[in-house]
Design an enzyme around this catalytic site. Structure first.
Site, short mmCIF file in Angstrom:
data_model
loop_
_atom_site.label_atom_id
_atom_site.label_comp_id
_atom_site.label_asym_id
_atom_site.label_seq_id
_atom_site.Cartn_x
_atom_site.Cartn_y
_atom_site.Cartn_z
N LYS A 162 7.27 1.31 -42.32
CA LYS A 162 6.94 -0.06 -41.93
C LYS A 162 6.11 -0.03 -40.64
O LYS A 162 6.60 0.36 -39.59
CB LYS A 162 8.22 -0.85 -41.63
N SER A 214 9.38 0.60 -28.36
CA SER A 214 9.86 0.36 -26.99
C SER A 214 11.30 0.83 -26.80
O SER A 214 12.06 0.98 -27.76
CB SER A 214 9.77 -1.14 -26.69
N THR A 217 13.85 -1.78 -28.23
CA THR A 217 14.08 -1.72 -29.67
C THR A 217 14.75 -0.40 -30.06
O THR A 217 15.61 -0.37 -30.95
CB THR A 217 12.75 -1.87 -30.45
N GLY A 218 14.38 0.68 -29.38
CA GLY A 218 14.99 1.98 -29.68
C GLY A 218 16.51 1.93 -29.54
O GLY A 218 17.24 2.52 -30.36
N GLU A 235 11.16 7.83 -30.34
CA GLU A 235 10.03 8.10 -29.43
C GLU A 235 9.75 6.79 -28.71
O GLU A 235 9.21 5.86 -29.30
CB GLU A 235 8.80 8.54 -30.23
N CYS A 269 1.88 5.71 -24.90
CA CYS A 269 3.22 5.88 -24.31
C CYS A 269 3.19 6.88 -23.17
O CYS A 269 3.87 6.70 -22.17
CB CYS A 269 4.19 6.32 -25.39
N GLU A 366 6.95 -0.09 -17.27
CA GLU A 366 5.85 0.39 -18.10
C GLU A 366 4.86 -0.75 -18.34
O GLU A 366 5.20 -1.72 -19.01
CB GLU A 366 6.39 0.89 -19.46
P1 NAD Z 1 8.38 -2.42 -30.40
O1 NAD Z 1 9.63 -1.72 -30.05
O2 NAD Z 1 8.26 -3.86 -30.11
O3 NAD Z 1 8.08 -2.29 -31.97
C1 NAD Z 1 7.97 -1.04 -32.61
C2 NAD Z 1 8.29 -1.21 -34.07
O4 NAD Z 1 9.67 -1.57 -34.20
C3 NAD Z 1 7.51 -2.31 -34.78
O5 NAD Z 1 7.19 -1.87 -36.08
C4 NAD Z 1 8.51 -3.45 -34.83
O6 NAD Z 1 8.27 -4.38 -35.86
C5 NAD Z 1 9.80 -2.70 -35.05
N1 NAD Z 1 11.03 -3.42 -34.66
C6 NAD Z 1 11.17 -4.45 -33.80
N2 NAD Z 1 12.47 -4.81 -33.69
C7 NAD Z 1 13.16 -3.98 -34.48
C8 NAD Z 1 14.55 -3.81 -34.77
N3 NAD Z 1 15.49 -4.59 -34.23
N4 NAD Z 1 14.91 -2.82 -35.62
C9 NAD Z 1 14.00 -1.99 -36.15
N5 NAD Z 1 12.66 -2.11 -35.93
C10 NAD Z 1 12.24 -3.08 -35.10
O7 NAD Z 1 7.23 -1.59 -29.70
P2 NAD Z 1 5.66 -1.91 -29.68
O8 NAD Z 1 5.43 -3.05 -28.75
O9 NAD Z 1 5.14 -2.01 -31.08
O10 NAD Z 1 5.09 -0.57 -29.07
C11 NAD Z 1 4.92 -0.34 -27.72
C12 NAD Z 1 6.02 0.56 -27.20
O11 NAD Z 1 6.05 1.76 -27.98
C13 NAD Z 1 5.78 1.01 -25.78
O12 NAD Z 1 6.98 0.97 -25.05
C14 NAD Z 1 5.31 2.44 -25.94
O13 NAD Z 1 5.53 3.25 -24.81
C15 NAD Z 1 6.10 2.89 -27.11
N6 NAD Z 1 5.48 4.05 -27.75
C16 NAD Z 1 6.12 5.26 -27.68
C17 NAD Z 1 5.53 6.38 -28.22
C18 NAD Z 1 6.19 7.73 -28.17
O14 NAD Z 1 5.81 8.60 -28.94
N7 NAD Z 1 7.14 7.97 -27.30
C19 NAD Z 1 4.27 6.27 -28.84
C20 NAD Z 1 3.66 5.03 -28.88
C21 NAD Z 1 4.27 3.92 -28.35
#
Ligand code: NAD
Length: 476
Positions: A162, A214, A217-218, A235, A269, A366
């Site tokens: 997804k 993020s 969410t993680g 990640e 990230c 961040e």
């Molecule tokens: P986000 O956490 O908002 O969303 C990431 C994904 O999770 C999306 O597909 C979203 O729809 C899904 N999601 C949202 N709520 C959820 C839930 N409750 N359960 C399961 N899935 C859910 O993050 P974002 O705004 O899309 O991305 C930016 C963040 O990602 C930044 O913090 C960035 O640092 C991080 N990031 C980390 C890495 C890494 O490898 N460490 C790489 C790229 C981005």
């Protein structure tokens, strides 16, 4: 969407915005709960045969790379439209995804023999987990998808992916194209809002969730995985420090740090998110960074002159605006930039902030955008302590002429990747992951592949009566 090898429409849809205009340019399917069930059911069914033939899997991964490279001209414009990045960088992203497929196609998974004597042959083998739920963010929609898809498929798992609701179209397109080289159900792609991600993480079928996004969410993903003890790789975000040492060449270092901070418009990230500079070099480094920020060409991704595009989405645009405004309110100076650009879309002027320190939100949090705080330090010990005084721990870098000394400082950074005189050096063979709140587990290399497997001790007795040394002792 791609479900069970077929292209599937949805009853509902949602708008996808082009960040260069701020306008909806396309609709994406909103996956229903029934369709999600169907995607997981088809992945579960496909797993039964996919897991059994490693050489077919390797061939399929190479074929996937060919499809990606052969379709780059079709895929890259979709990435530019939904993500905002310049076309040349979108094209590189497609080739990066192909490179990950090729790397994993050739990565060996050899059983390790830990005992081979008259009583037994004991091997440690890596077995696939089953169905993987893969959830990705919007900054590198395709590349980060293949950090998951390529190793997961090689290991013998099947996948339901997804993408982010901000960038669903490139992943859906690629999954559709790949159906021509994959058995039905091996790779399924669905799209929808955040609630679809939550449905995936609590679904009974997947045995593992591979998540990039993020920290906030993680943590929700980890909680959702717990009741079923699903495996997770997380990640997450970073607040990467760059420490400039007192023997660095400030002009050279400023250029490289600019690239490490502003690539992909700061939406990486592991981009540099704060810079620590000794007092004696401070003005020169700030001036060097400001010169780069003023010279870089910001524009629509479709313009070949553009080096940086817009910020990907409105919430992120608002966040960068808010953090920069907060820094300015607290006494920082915008040496260049400092505000949104006056044009449609989510364009923000590349910003170098000086005269601020830890405790300011843009230093501590961040920002994930084109604004970089530069902080003065007086003692190196203090700089290292401040670099580590955070819940983040994704990566960091140290810059200086004495490479040995810089390496010793880098080794003291509490993070998953520590660079010396560079930043963002990544490869498919190199494990990538975060310490502390930046994540759990790693992606890439043999270590990333292992995370899509479970270890099994395969104990083959060399005696037919079943006795082994421990049993013999117990019987005595
Ligand atoms: P986000 O956490 O908002 O969303 C990431 C994904 O999770 C999306 O597909 C979203 O729809 C899904 N999601 C949202 N709520 C959820 C839930 N409750 N359960 C399961 N899935 C859910 O993050 P974002 O705004 O899309 O991305 C930016 C963040 O990602 C930044 O913090 C960035 O640092 C991080 N990031 C980390 C890495 C890494 O490898 N460490 C790489 C790229 C981005």
């Amino acid at each position: 969407m791609s479900i069970g090898g077929a292209s599937v429409a949805a009853k509902e849809s949602f708008g996808v915005i082009n960040p260069a205009s701020g306008e909806v340019f396309e609709q994406a399917p909103e996956c229903s709960p029934d369709q999600l069930d169907a995607a997981f059911a088809s992945a579960k069914q496909a797993y039964l045969t996919w897991r059994s033939n490693e050489s077919d899997r390797r061939k399929a991964l190479l074929a996937m790379a060919d499809v990606l490279m052969g379709s780059a001209g079709e895929i890259a414009p979709i990435i530019t439209a939904e993500q905002g990045k310049p076309y040349s960088q979108a094209n590189l992203e497609v080739f990066g995804a192909a490179m990950w497929c090729q790397y994993f196609a050739n990565l060996e998974i050899t059983p390790e023999v830990i005992q081979d004597d008259e009583s037994a042959l004991v091997q440690v083998v890596q077995r696939p987990l089953g169905v993987i739920a893969a959830i990705t963010p919007w900054n590198f929609p395709l590349l980060l998808a293949f950090w998951k898809i390529a190793p997961a498929l090689l290991a013998g798992n099947t996948v339901v992916i997804k993408p982010s609701p901000f960038t669903p179209l490139s992943t859906l397109k690629v999954a559709e194209l790949l159906q021509s080289v994959l058995p039905a159900g091996v790779l399924n792609a669905v799209s929808g809002g955040d609630q679809l991600g939550a449905q995936m993480t609590s679904h009974p079928v997947p045995r593992k969730i591979s998540f990039t996004g993020s920290v906030e969410t993680g943590k929700k993903v980890a909680l959702a995985a717990a009741p079923d003890l699903k495996r997770v790789t997380l990640e997450l975000g970073g607040n990467d420090p760059a420490i400039v040492l007192d023997d660095a060449d400030p002009v050279m270092v400023a250029k490289a740090i600019f690239t490490g901070a502003f690539s992909n418009n700061g939406q990486i990230c592991s981009a540099i998110k704060r810079v620590y500079v000794p007092e004696a070099l401070y003005d020169d480094v700030v001036d060097g960074l400001a010169a780069c920020a003023s010279a870089v060409k910001v524009g629509e991704g479709t313009d070949p002159q553009s080096q940086l595009g817009p910020i990907n989405n409105k919430p992120q645009f608002e966040r960068v605006k808010e953090l920069v405004a907060d820094a300015l309110r607290h006494g920082a100076t915008a040496v260049t930039g400092g505000q949104a650009m006056e044009r449609p879309g989510y364009f923000f002027a590349p910003t170098i902030l000086a005269g601020l320190t830890d405790g300011t939100r843009i230093v501590d949090e961040e920002q994930f955008g084109p604004a970089l705080p530069v902080v003065k330090y007086h003692s190196l010990e203090d700089a290292i302590e401040r670099a580590n005084a955070t819940n983040f721990g994704l990566s960091g870098s140290v810059w200086g002429s004495d490479v040995e000394r810089a390496s010793q400082v880098a080794a003291q950074l509490e993070c998953g990747t520590a660079w010396v005189n560079t930043h963002l050096g990544l490869a498919p063979s190199q494990p990538f992951g975060g310490c502390k709140w930046s994540g759990l587990g790693v992606e890439n290399g043999k270590w990333g592949l292992s995370e899509f497997t479970e270890v099994q001790s395969l104990y083959q007795s060399r005696t037919l009566d079943g006795t082994n040394p421990l049993m013999a002792l117990l019987v005595e």
